[in-house]
Design a protein around this motif. Structure first.
Motif, PDB file in Angstrom:
ATOM      1  N   GLU A   1      -7.878 101.407-129.896  1.00 18.56           N
ATOM      2  CA  GLU A   1      -7.412 101.095-128.523  1.00 18.56           C
ATOM      3  C   GLU A   1      -7.437 102.362-127.653  1.00 18.56           C
ATOM      4  OE1 GLU A   1      -3.472  99.342-128.435  1.00 18.56           O
ATOM      5  OE2 GLU A   1      -3.269  99.781-126.297  1.00 18.56           O
TER       6      GLU A   1
ATOM      7  N   ASP B   1       2.655  98.545-133.227  1.00 13.82           N
ATOM      8  CA  ASP B   1       2.446  97.573-132.149  1.00 13.82           C
ATOM      9  C   ASP B   1       0.952  97.434-131.901  1.00 13.82           C
ATOM     10  OD1 ASP B   1       4.404  96.154-130.886  1.00 13.82           O
ATOM     11  OD2 ASP B   1       4.975  97.749-129.507  1.00 13.82           O
TER      12      ASP B   1
ATOM     13  N   GLN C   1      -2.174  95.873-129.923  1.00 12.62           N
ATOM     14  CA  GLN C   1      -2.463  95.265-128.628  1.00 12.62           C
ATOM     15  C   GLN C   1      -3.949  94.893-128.612  1.00 12.62           C
ATOM     16  OE1 GLN C   1      -0.392  94.500-126.181  1.00 12.62           O
ATOM     17  NE2 GLN C   1      -1.955  93.878-124.731  1.00 12.62           N
TER      18      GLN C   1
ATOM     19  N   ASP D   1      -6.708  93.787-126.580  1.00 14.95           N
ATOM     20  CA  ASP D   1      -7.214  93.560-125.217  1.00 14.95           C
ATOM     21  C   ASP D   1      -8.304  94.553-124.850  1.00 14.95           C
ATOM     22  OD1 ASP D   1      -5.921  95.943-124.841  1.00 14.95           O
ATOM     23  OD2 ASP D   1      -4.485  95.242-123.372  1.00 14.95           O
TER      24      ASP D   1
ATOM     25  N   LEU E   1      -4.657  97.123-121.215  1.00 17.58           N
ATOM     26  CA  LEU E   1      -3.279  97.473-120.842  1.00 17.58           C
ATOM     27  C   LEU E   1      -3.154  98.989-120.637  1.00 17.58           C
ATOM     28  CD1 LEU E   1      -0.212  97.053-120.474  1.00 17.58           C
ATOM     29  CD2 LEU E   1       0.003  97.087-122.971  1.00 17.58           C
TER      30      LEU E   1
ATOM     31  N   ARG F   1       4.025 100.887-125.397  1.00 18.80           N
ATOM     32  CA  ARG F   1       2.978 101.656-124.726  1.00 18.80           C
ATOM     33  C   ARG F   1       3.622 102.393-123.555  1.00 18.80           C
ATOM     34  NH1 ARG F   1       1.180 100.213-128.661  1.00 18.80           N
ATOM     35  NH2 ARG F   1      -0.797  99.223-129.172  1.00 18.80           N
TER      36      ARG F   1
ATOM     37  N   GLY G   1      -1.591  89.651-125.708  1.00 18.49           N
ATOM     38  CA  GLY G   1      -2.313  90.503-126.639  1.00 18.49           C
ATOM     39  C   GLY G   1      -1.455  91.333-127.575  1.00 18.49           C
ATOM     40  N   ARG G   2      -0.103  91.239-127.470  1.00 22.14           N
ATOM     41  CA  ARG G   2       0.741  92.160-128.227  1.00 22.14           C
ATOM     42  C   ARG G   2       1.310  91.517-129.493  1.00 22.14           C
ATOM     43  NH1 ARG G   2       6.762  92.705-129.052  1.00 22.14           N
ATOM     44  NH2 ARG G   2       6.872  94.816-129.815  1.00 22.14           N
ATOM     45  N   TYR G   3       1.224  92.242-130.583  1.00 20.92           N
ATOM     46  CA  TYR G   3       1.805  91.803-131.852  1.00 20.92           C
ATOM     47  C   TYR G   3       2.652  92.941-132.420  1.00 20.92           C
ATOM     48  CZ  TYR G   3      -2.090  88.513-131.536  1.00 20.92           C
ATOM     49  OH  TYR G   3      -2.990  87.567-131.112  1.00 20.92           O
ATOM     50  N   ASP G   4       3.914  92.674-132.697  1.00 27.67           N
ATOM     51  CA  ASP G   4       4.769  93.678-133.335  1.00 27.67           C
ATOM     52  C   ASP G   4       4.576  93.562-134.846  1.00 27.67           C
ATOM     53  OD1 ASP G   4       6.684  95.258-134.436  1.00 27.67           O
ATOM     54  OD2 ASP G   4       8.389  94.295-133.458  1.00 27.67           O
TER      55      ASP G   4
END
Ligand code: UTP
Length: 291
Positions: free
Chosen positions: A44, A133, A135, A137, A141, A206, A251-254
């Motif tokens: 990312e 975390d 993301q 995308d 972001l 982020r 788009g976010r996954y913990d």
């Protein structure tokens, strides 16, 4: 090239929510499909134009360093077997970008971990991406946050609307709308109860910081859980240099939390060209068997 050249990835936490998996393996090395979470995060950074990454790790987490290193024995074996695709994957990891490591000897909190990056970062703005975390995308972001930092000339934090019963796991602001998805705030609180939370806008992993955050961290006393909380340092910084909240939706996954980790695994597998079609066929059949 962006104005933000360095990203810091704190990955020195204890990972208690992911035990027993995180006992001998850093939780940042637990794979989502076939890639460790921290690899998604480094990719990312590169997608957002950042090519200098500092990972904050701790003892027992040297697998993270090994993952981004050359492994000559494995490379030789793959070459000898003519496994060129796998060889490219393994070598490519060491060439993703410049990756540096520094240790946080004791897990004294996220604010403390970020403070350790000061010597490496110097007097420049920098990004922070939490090591668990993910993301998905393509860097959108982080790019948006960097553009906002350039426009507002200040620090930027990512915000996500969460369910009221989830806000007590996050930092939370009292939003003052600026425009579109941008907010200012007067107050930022770490892990408020649902009743005390000033909104359901949670601070997510982020950040783009000006180097002034380091002074704020130095002035921050231990807070919730006895840890130096980055949320408290952001509150201090905001008093002298307005911080902007940048809200996003998708788009976010913990991946430090088992349920989110499962969602990430299923959804990212479905997105993959190689695995997606067969996995979706399987899932449709499996879901039909559920009550
Ligand atoms: P978390 O609170 O999610 O991580 O911190 P944790 O402490 O490892 O996990 P639990 O709550 O016990 O399950 C967010 C990020 O900050 C890093 C973690 O590695 C994670 O990526 N962190 C946290 C540090 O680097 N140092 C710390 O002292 C605390």
């Amino acid at each position: 090239m962006t104005s933000v050249r360095t990203a810091v990835i704190p990955a020195a936490g204890l990972g208690t929510r992911f035990l027993p998996a995180s006992k001998a393996i850093p939780k940042e090395m637990v794979p989502v499909v076939d890639k460790p979470t921290i690899q998604y995060i480094v990719e990312e950074c590169v997608a957002a134009g950042i090519e200098d990454v500092l990972i904050i790790d701790s003892s027992g987490k040297s697998a993270i360093g090994d993952h981004f290193d050359r492994l000559m024995g494995l490379e030789a074996a793959l070459e000898a077997k003519g496994k060129t695709t796998e060889l490219e994957v393994v070598r490519g990891l060491a060439e993703l970008c410049d990756i540096h490591f520094v240790r946080q000897g004791v897990a004294l909190g996220l604010g403390h971990a970020i403070g350790i990056a000061e010597r490496h970062v110097g007097d420049e703005p920098f990004a922070v991406l939490l090591g668990d975390d993910v993301q998905v995308d393509g860097g959108a972001l982080l790019r948006g946050m960097i553009e906002t930092h350039e426009e507002q000339q200040g620090s930027v934090i990512a915000l996500l609307e969460v369910e009221p019963d989830e806000i007590s796991s996050y930092g939370c602001i009292d939003p003052i709308p600026i425009r579109d998805n941008l907010y200012g705030f007067e107050r930022i609180v770490e892990k408020p109860s649902a009743e005390e939370a000033p909104s359901n806008l949670a601070v997510i992993g982020r950040y783009v910081f000006t180097p002034d955050i380091f002074d704020a961290i130095r002035q921050t006393e231990p807070g919730v859980g006895g840890e130096i909380q980055i949320t408290d340092a952001i509150g201090l910084l905001n008093q002298t240099q307005p911080v902007t909240g940048f809200s996003f939706k998708e788009g976010r996954y913990d991946c430090g939390k088992p349920l989110d980790y499962l969602k990430a695994t299923v959804e990212i597998a479905c997105m993959r060209d190689d695995l997606g079609p067969a996995f979706k066929d399987y899932l449709k059949g499996f879901v039909a068997t559920l009550d």
